[in-house]
Design a protein around this motif. Structure first.
Motif, mmCIF file in Angstrom:
data_model
loop_
_atom_site.group_PDB
_atom_site.id
_atom_site.type_symbol
_atom_site.label_atom_id
_atom_site.label_comp_id
_atom_site.label_asym_id
_atom_site.label_seq_id
_atom_site.Cartn_x
_atom_site.Cartn_y
_atom_site.Cartn_z
ATOM 1 N N ASP A 1 -7.661 4.686 -1.753
ATOM 2 C CA ASP A 1 -6.490 4.697 -2.550
ATOM 3 C C ASP A 1 -6.383 5.920 -3.476
ATOM 4 O OD1 ASP A 1 -5.698 2.329 -1.347
ATOM 5 O OD2 ASP A 1 -6.149 1.023 -3.292
ATOM 6 N N ALA A 2 -7.633 6.205 -4.080
ATOM 7 C CA ALA A 2 -7.617 7.356 -4.920
ATOM 8 C C ALA A 2 -7.233 8.687 -4.049
ATOM 9 C CB ALA A 2 -8.980 7.529 -5.517
ATOM 10 N N SER B 1 3.274 11.791 4.093
ATOM 11 C CA SER B 1 2.629 10.364 4.518
ATOM 12 C C SER B 1 1.197 10.619 4.845
ATOM 13 C CB SER B 1 3.108 9.784 5.823
ATOM 14 O OG SER B 1 2.753 10.444 6.987
ATOM 15 N N VAL B 2 0.401 9.566 4.511
ATOM 16 C CA VAL B 2 -0.919 9.355 4.582
ATOM 17 C C VAL B 2 -1.402 8.164 5.400
ATOM 18 C CG1 VAL B 2 -3.174 9.538 3.646
ATOM 19 C CG2 VAL B 2 -1.341 10.518 2.466
ATOM 20 N N ARG B 3 -1.979 8.450 6.671
ATOM 21 C CA ARG B 3 -2.625 7.257 7.362
ATOM 22 C C ARG B 3 -4.126 7.433 7.076
ATOM 23 N NH1 ARG B 3 -1.404 8.262 12.985
ATOM 24 N NH2 ARG B 3 -0.886 10.192 12.515
ATOM 25 N N ILE B 4 -4.721 6.299 7.328
ATOM 26 C CA ILE B 4 -6.221 6.374 7.069
ATOM 27 C C ILE B 4 -6.851 5.867 8.586
ATOM 28 C CG2 ILE B 4 -8.310 5.168 5.917
ATOM 29 C CD1 ILE B 4 -6.137 4.278 3.839
ATOM 30 N N PRO C 1 0.719 -1.341 -0.133
ATOM 31 C CA PRO C 1 -0.028 -0.023 -0.170
ATOM 32 C C PRO C 1 0.894 1.250 -0.077
ATOM 33 C CG PRO C 1 -0.030 -0.992 2.235
ATOM 34 C CD PRO C 1 0.751 -1.915 1.258
ATOM 35 N N ARG C 2 0.320 2.352 -0.543
ATOM 36 C CA ARG C 2 0.904 3.634 -0.586
ATOM 37 C C ARG C 2 0.640 4.437 0.891
ATOM 38 N NH1 ARG C 2 0.374 7.041 -6.039
ATOM 39 N NH2 ARG C 2 2.094 8.039 -4.943
ATOM 40 N N HIS C 3 -0.326 3.982 1.556
ATOM 41 C CA HIS C 3 -0.602 4.476 2.888
ATOM 42 C C HIS C 3 0.557 4.099 3.761
ATOM 43 C CE1 HIS C 3 -2.475 0.926 4.366
ATOM 44 N NE2 HIS C 3 -3.190 0.996 3.454
#
Length: 281
Positions: free
Chosen positions: A227-228, A240-243, A82-84
């Motif tokens: 993801d988008a 960075s990106v967390r969800i 994943p990119r996250h």
């Protein structure tokens, strides 16, 4: 806390007995009487399933016996990294979380944002002072926002800000076009439908560069929408990106596949992926 905030808090506390008298506290799931507004009864609390350990080191997916080794990745993350930078879910998607989401999202009970936000905040680590992340909600298309009257992800992000989990940045992302319902589509079809639909708002990109981000949504289903959003944020320069989400769909939770839950009673719900997961975005 400033004087105005203290006065507001004192006024709210003083009016609570009157509010409780006019609107007796009720559990939003079963309707039974409870002690305070904005909570659940003991039985319904027990129905919410909270993600536990062991879990995937990359996406925090519960792994059962497969995750007994430390720093183990789940198979999906091994096959498609994943990119996250991680997922923080307050609950796993089951009958109880589904009902809360549908009541909050489609029933207009926006006061539930406090309960859902509080549970989400409990799963997020406290930020380092001076390095607070940006709290960015998954965007709605302007027509859907007009129809619904509010963006449920933005309400949850606001609750996370109140609890010290970051700084709200409500309009960092924009949904350029309204996507069709994603219910019943495979992952590739969902990704194709979302391609080019979400972008960082041009006038806000300067605030994203080099910042850590927490992407906020109510439900994480296949991950196509998140993801988008993650791709758009990283391409705009986010570090960075967390969800963070209230409920995360994991196959088989509650003994059934998500597609079986309420499929007959919500066949035409407007929400993308709702046939598979009622209440998902």
């Amino acid at each position: 806390m400033g004087i105005g905030s203290r006065l507001g808090a004192n006024l709210k506390e003083g009016l609570r007995p009157i509010v409780d008298l006019v609107y007796p506290p009720r559990c939003p799931l079963c309707g039974d009487a409870i002690a305070d507004q904005g909570g659940l009864c003991v039985e319904c609390w027990a129905e919410l399933e909270v993600p536990g350990e062991p879990a995937c080191k990359s996406c925090n997916r519960p792994m059962g016996s497969d995750g007994t080794k430390r720093d183990t990745e789940c198979t999906p993350c091994q096959l498609d990294p994943p990119r996250h930078s991680g997922i923080h879910a307050a609950t796993l998607y089951d009958d109880a979380s589904r009902k809360l989401i549908l009541t909050f999202k489609h029933g207009g009970k926006i006061a539930l944002s406090r309960l859902l936000g509080r549970l989400m905040a409990a799963r997020l680590p406290d930020p380092v002072q001076g390095k607070e992340p940006l709290l960015i909600p998954v965007p709605l298309h302007r027509l859907r926002l007009w129809e619904r009257g509010y963006n449920q992800a933005a309400l949850l992000a606001r609750e996370l800000e109140k609890r010290g989990k970051g700084t709200l940045f409500v309009d960092a992302l924009v949904r350029i076009r309204r996507t069709p319902s994603l219910g019943g589509l495979g992952r590739e079809e969902r990704e194709r439908a979302l391609r080019g639909a979400i972008a960082a708002r041009a006038s806000r990109i300067h605030r994203l560069k080099g910042r850590d981000v927490v992407l906020v949504d109510d439900v994480l289903t296949s991950g196509a929408t998140s993801d988008a959003c993650v791709a758009a944020l990283l391409e705009a320069g986010a570090a960075s990106v967390r969800i963070a989400c209230f409920a995360r769909v994991v196959s088989g939770v509650g003994g059934r596949e998500p597609s079986a839950i309420f499929a007959k009673t919500h066949p035409t719900n407007e929400t993308p992926e709702v046939v598979k997961t009622p209440g998902a975005t």
